[in-house]
Design a protein around this motif. Structure first.
Motif, PDB file in Angstrom:
ATOM      1  N   ALA A 130       0.829  -1.209   0.000  1.00 24.56           N
ATOM      2  CA  ALA A 130       0.000   0.000   0.000  1.00 24.56           C
ATOM      3  C   ALA A 130       0.866   1.262   0.000  1.00 24.56           C
ATOM      4  O   ALA A 130       0.387   2.333  -0.347  1.00 24.56           O
ATOM      5  N   HIS A 131       2.112   1.138   0.362  1.00 27.19           N
ATOM      6  CA  HIS A 131       3.017   2.296   0.367  1.00 27.19           C
ATOM      7  C   HIS A 131       3.453   2.629  -1.054  1.00 27.19           C
ATOM      8  O   HIS A 131       3.610   1.747  -1.895  1.00 27.19           O
ATOM      9  N   MET A 132       3.644   3.907  -1.288  1.00 28.20           N
ATOM     10  CA  MET A 132       4.112   4.373  -2.588  1.00 28.20           C
ATOM     11  C   MET A 132       5.531   3.872  -2.839  1.00 28.20           C
ATOM     12  O   MET A 132       6.356   3.847  -1.934  1.00 28.20           O
ATOM     13  N   LYS A 133       5.806   3.506  -4.075  1.00 29.43           N
ATOM     14  CA  LYS A 133       7.184   3.196  -4.442  1.00 29.43           C
ATOM     15  C   LYS A 133       7.981   4.487  -4.309  1.00 29.43           C
ATOM     16  O   LYS A 133       7.473   5.563  -4.566  1.00 29.43           O
ATOM     17  N   GLY A 134       9.208   4.371  -3.912  1.00 30.15           N
ATOM     18  CA  GLY A 134      10.048   5.551  -3.741  1.00 30.15           C
ATOM     19  C   GLY A 134      10.209   5.950  -2.289  1.00 30.15           C
ATOM     20  O   GLY A 134      11.144   6.665  -1.933  1.00 30.15           O
ATOM     21  N   GLU A 135       9.298   5.508  -1.426  1.00 29.32           N
ATOM     22  CA  GLU A 135       9.441   5.777   0.009  1.00 29.32           C
ATOM     23  C   GLU A 135      10.551   4.906   0.596  1.00 29.32           C
ATOM     24  O   GLU A 135      11.115   5.216   1.629  1.00 29.32           O
ATOM     25  N   ALA A 136      10.817   3.792  -0.063  1.00 31.50           N
ATOM     26  CA  ALA A 136      11.905   2.888   0.301  1.00 31.50           C
ATOM     27  C   ALA A 136      12.348   2.180  -0.975  1.00 31.50           C
ATOM     28  O   ALA A 136      11.548   2.006  -1.895  1.00 31.50           O
ATOM     29  N   ASP A 137      13.603   1.783  -1.027  1.00 33.50           N
ATOM     30  CA  ASP A 137      14.074   1.038  -2.202  1.00 33.50           C
ATOM     31  C   ASP A 137      13.394  -0.324  -2.292  1.00 33.50           C
ATOM     32  O   ASP A 137      13.179  -0.845  -3.377  1.00 33.50           O
ATOM     33  N   CYS A 138      13.076  -0.887  -1.137  1.00 36.59           N
ATOM     34  CA  CYS A 138      12.387  -2.175  -1.096  1.00 36.59           C
ATOM     35  C   CYS A 138      11.334  -2.131   0.002  1.00 36.59           C
ATOM     36  O   CYS A 138      11.634  -1.806   1.154  1.00 36.59           O
ATOM     37  N   ARG A 139      10.091  -2.421  -0.371  1.00 37.39           N
ATOM     38  CA  ARG A 139       8.996  -2.507   0.602  1.00 37.39           C
ATOM     39  C   ARG A 139       8.918  -3.951   1.070  1.00 37.39           C
ATOM     40  O   ARG A 139       8.850  -4.861   0.254  1.00 37.39           O
TER      41      ARG A 139
END
Length: 195
Positions: A130-139
């Motif tokens: 559910a988190h946007m890509k770019g908030e972390a390199d790997c979710r």
């Protein structure tokens, strides 16, 4: 206190990057086992367990932030995004690669069945996606499982076999899994990696 990778490709970035983190988890568990008869650092709720993981990450040289503010997709009408939080965000100091982790946690004294495992793993993975890509390199979806023992060697052997096998038979995404043995309880960390 042994650390065993029970599932996952040894070439994954996380296998190398998290090696010291896993060792620090074990050091913290050993340090605090004296607190009481039958106490394990991970025999707690999700929030406390995530904080302990963050403490170990910091000791391993990572930057670790619990309840890290991050943008999430909204699956309803109106705004497409809303404010959210990763349970744990950590960055590798060597190359600034970062992971955003969403965790589910269970402490128990018995064997977890396959269906319950799959539901918990799917829930952790759904939360992280559910988190946007770019908030972390790997979710990362993470399921933390702690099984405490009552001096029953046969039960412990069966428990290790059963909980190691959960990842092999799972319908949920699991990319990497570890068992961290302890004197009072065993800890399993199951990861779903979403770059």
């Amino acid at each position: 206190m042994e650390i065993t990778r029970i599932f996952g490709d040894g070439r994954l970035r996380e296998v190398r990057a998290w090696q010291e983190w896993l060792q620090k988890i074990q050091i913290l568990r050993k340090r605090y086992e004296y607190w009481g008869n039958g106490y394990d650092l991970f025999a707690n709720n999700e929030t406390a367990n995530v904080a302990s993981l963050g403490n170990a990450a910091t000791l391993a040289g990572h930057m670790a932030l619990t309840e890290y503010a991050a943008v999430k997709h909204r699956h309803t009408r109106g705004r497409a995004h809303h404010n959210g939080r990763y349970d744990l965000w950590m960055s590798n100091a060597d190359d600034s690669y970062c992971w955003g982790l969403e965790a589910k946690s269970l402490w128990d004294e018995q064997t977890l069945n396959q269906s319950d495992f799959d539901k918990r793993m799917q829930a952790a993975n759904k939360d992280t996606k559910a988190h946007m890509k770019g908030e972390a390199d790997c979710r990362v979806g993470l399921f933390i499982l702690t099984i405490q023992y009552r001096d029953d060697t046969d039960f412990r052997k069966e428990s290790i076999r059963a909980h190691d096998a959960l990842v092999m038979n799972s319908s949920a995404q699991v990319d990497l899994a570890y068992r961290l043995e302890g004197p009072l309880a065993d800890l399993w960390l199951y990861f779903a990696l979403n770059p």
